[in-house]
Design an enzyme around this catalytic site. Structure first.
Site, PDB file in Angstrom:
ATOM      1  CE  LYS A 283     -30.193 -23.758  63.317  1.00 18.77           C
ATOM      2  NZ  LYS A 283     -29.689 -23.440  64.649  1.00 18.77           N
TER       3      LYS A 283
ATOM      4  NE  ARG B 217     -23.002  -1.354  55.402  1.00 20.12           N
ATOM      5  CZ  ARG B 217     -22.845  -0.041  55.567  1.00 20.12           C
ATOM      6  NH1 ARG B 217     -23.376   0.571  56.615  1.00 20.12           N
ATOM      7  NH2 ARG B 217     -22.154   0.667  54.705  1.00 20.12           N
TER       8      ARG B 217
ATOM      9  CE1 TYR C 160     -26.125 -24.400  67.296  1.00 21.83           C
ATOM     10  CE2 TYR C 160     -25.082 -22.259  67.441  1.00 21.83           C
ATOM     11  CZ  TYR C 160     -25.399 -23.381  66.715  1.00 21.83           C
ATOM     12  OH  TYR C 160     -24.996 -23.492  65.418  1.00 21.83           O
TER      13      TYR C 160
ATOM     14  CG  ASP D 165     -31.273 -19.226  71.265  1.00 15.67           C
ATOM     15  OD1 ASP D 165     -32.275 -19.461  70.550  1.00 15.67           O
ATOM     16  OD2 ASP D 165     -30.099 -19.464  70.905  1.00 15.67           O
TER      17      ASP D 165
HETATM   18  C1  LIG Z   1     -28.612 -22.799  65.229  1.00  9.52           C
HETATM   19  C2  LIG Z   1     -28.727 -22.130  66.514  1.00  9.52           C
HETATM   20  C3  LIG Z   1     -28.104 -20.904  66.757  1.00  9.52           C
HETATM   21  C4  LIG Z   1     -27.199 -20.245  65.724  1.00  9.52           C
HETATM   22  O1  LIG Z   1     -27.893 -19.834  64.592  1.00  9.52           O
HETATM   23  P1  LIG Z   1     -27.255 -19.737  63.122  1.00  9.52           P
HETATM   24  O2  LIG Z   1     -28.401 -19.299  62.287  1.00  9.52           O
HETATM   25  O3  LIG Z   1     -26.734 -21.101  62.774  1.00  9.52           O
HETATM   26  O4  LIG Z   1     -26.146 -18.748  63.171  1.00  9.52           O
HETATM   27  C5  LIG Z   1     -28.299 -20.308  67.982  1.00  9.52           C
HETATM   28  N1  LIG Z   1     -29.057 -20.872  68.940  1.00  9.52           N
HETATM   29  C6  LIG Z   1     -29.666 -22.052  68.748  1.00  9.52           C
HETATM   30  C7  LIG Z   1     -30.491 -22.644  69.840  1.00  9.52           C
HETATM   31  C8  LIG Z   1     -29.523 -22.729  67.540  1.00  9.52           C
HETATM   32  O5  LIG Z   1     -30.116 -23.914  67.362  1.00  9.52           O
END
Ligand SMILES: *Cc1c(COP(=O)(O)O)cnc(C)c1O
Length: 385
Positions: A205, A55, A108, A180
């Site tokens: 992603k 962890r 998001y 982000d």
């Molecule tokens: C998918 C996404 C998230 C969240 O990520 P997870 O891995 O699904 O928890 C946050 N910001 C953006 C722009 C995203 O496309």
């Protein structure tokens, strides 16, 4: 190649940063250290590497974090079990009850839900602003504002925020800027170099890139922020497992070549959609008439693999089109090698309905994959009829 790799090109760092052949076996690829615990030499004395419990730290995850930091040109990478766990860690370390944050008006859905439903319970307030408009941002900032939360390009409307100018606005107000960077990836845009204090990723992603892993990360230059993030992650436990870390490392190796192809295909598809009579508006920062085109051209290498568009005939028609594509799989998420289509209003952004964030109901969002562009365009033409 663990330490300083900043003199190397992006493509080289994507393959080598944080990685050297395994000292014990010579394994060229980092092993999946599928272990929860580590033998100690004596009570309180760890063997080389300082690993005690997974962890807290795991060698496969460490490689993933070093590669992430290197690609963002940042000092520290902290990996999490998901993008939302990464966002949550930034919010809960940078903010205290009573603080305020400014959030973009296109974000998001999951980030909006976390702030709107969870952080507010914790005593944090927020204001939604158009981050492309400096006056709007200034008006949203309060004495207790500690964070500005930015996506660029945004999800799902592909809006572009001027990151360097936003960093100045935030810092003048005594706040920090979070970007982000999930849509752009470090290949196309490096927010820390533009003045951001934190970069957040859903590594699910483009960084993972193959729709086979869920993960997240925060990259920062601040030692203090890294310590806070590390402490919270070790305390709360939202860690990615060794195999997930390994998949992310493997995905990142091909990020540069995948992004070039995503961009090539998205540019062609955006252009083809603008010429189709069944399509209303096309949202792609690479189109010269896009409101954020000039800013995007300045702060991004290329314009990314995401394209959104409205369908003439309203929501019902949009839902029909989304259900009719053959190559574009109807699914949430994005950034994988295969093309996906979705209806943000009913799918990824259902949680923003009725809020200050607005998603048109006739909007479809494409995550353009790396298949043949001609096949993808034919698929969309068939679905649009
Ligand atoms: C998918 C996404 C998230 C969240 O990520 P997870 O891995 O699904 O928890 C946050 N910001 C953006 C722009 C995203 O496309």
């Amino acid at each position: 190649m663990a330490e300083n790799t900043s003199h190397l090109g992006f493509e080289t760092r994507a393959i080598h940063a944080g990685q050297q052949p395994d000292p014990r076996t010579g394994s060229v690829i980092v092993p999946i250290y599928q272990t929860s615990t580590y033998a100690q030499d004596g009570v309180g004395g760890t063997r080389e590497g300082d690993y005690e419990y997974s962890r807290t730290a795991n060698p496969t995850r460490t490689v993933c974090e070093q590669a992430l930091a290197s690609l963002e040109n940042g000092k520290h990478g902290v990996a999490f079990a998901s993008g939302m766990a990464a966002s949550d860690a930034v919010l809960r370390t940078a903010l205290r009850p009573g603080d305020h944050l400014v959030l973009g008006n296109d974000a998001y859905g999951g980030t909006f839900r976390l702030i709107d439903k969870v952080l507010t319970e914790w005593g944090v307030s927020y204001t939604v602003a158009d981050l492309a408009n400096a006056d709007d941002v200034r008006a949203a900032i309060r004495p207790e504002t500690k964070l500005v939360w930015c996506e660029s390009p945004t999800n799902p409307l592909l809006g572009v925020a001027p990151i360097a100018a936003l960093a100045d606005l935030a810092h003048t107000a005594g706040a920090r800027l979070v970007v982000d960077n999930t849509f752009a990836t470090p290949y196309l845009q490096q927010p820390l170099s533009l003045g951001a204090d934190y970069v957040v990723h859903s590594t699910t992603k483009y960084l993972g890139g193959h729709s086979d892993v869920v993960g997240g990360a925060v990259i920062t230059d601040s030692d203090e922020a890294q310590e806070q993030l590390f402490f919270l992650r070790n305390s709360a436990g939202a860690v990615p497992g060794p195999f997930d870390s390994w998949l992310t490392v493997r995905g990142m190796k091909t990020l540069a070549v995948r992004m070039e192809r995503h961009c090539d295909n998205a540019e062609q598809i955006a252009q083809a959609l603008t010429e189709h009579p069944g399509v209303g508006r096309v949202y792609y920062p690479g189109l010269p008439d896009h409101a954020g085109h000039d800013v995007a051209a300045k702060q991004m290498r290329r314009f990314g693999g995401m394209v959104s568009f409205t369908v003439n005939g309203g929501e019902q028609r949009a839902l029909e089109v989304a259900a009719r594509t053959q190559l574009f799989v109807l699914a949430e998420s994005l950034g994988g090698i295969e093309s996906l289509i979705e209806h943000p209003g009913r799918m990824t952004h259902a949680s923003v309905s009725g809020s200050a964030l607005h998603v048109p109901e006739d909007l479809l969002r494409l995550s353009v994959g790396i298949e043949s562009a001609a096949d993808l365009i034919a698929d969309l033409h068939d679905a649009l009829g």
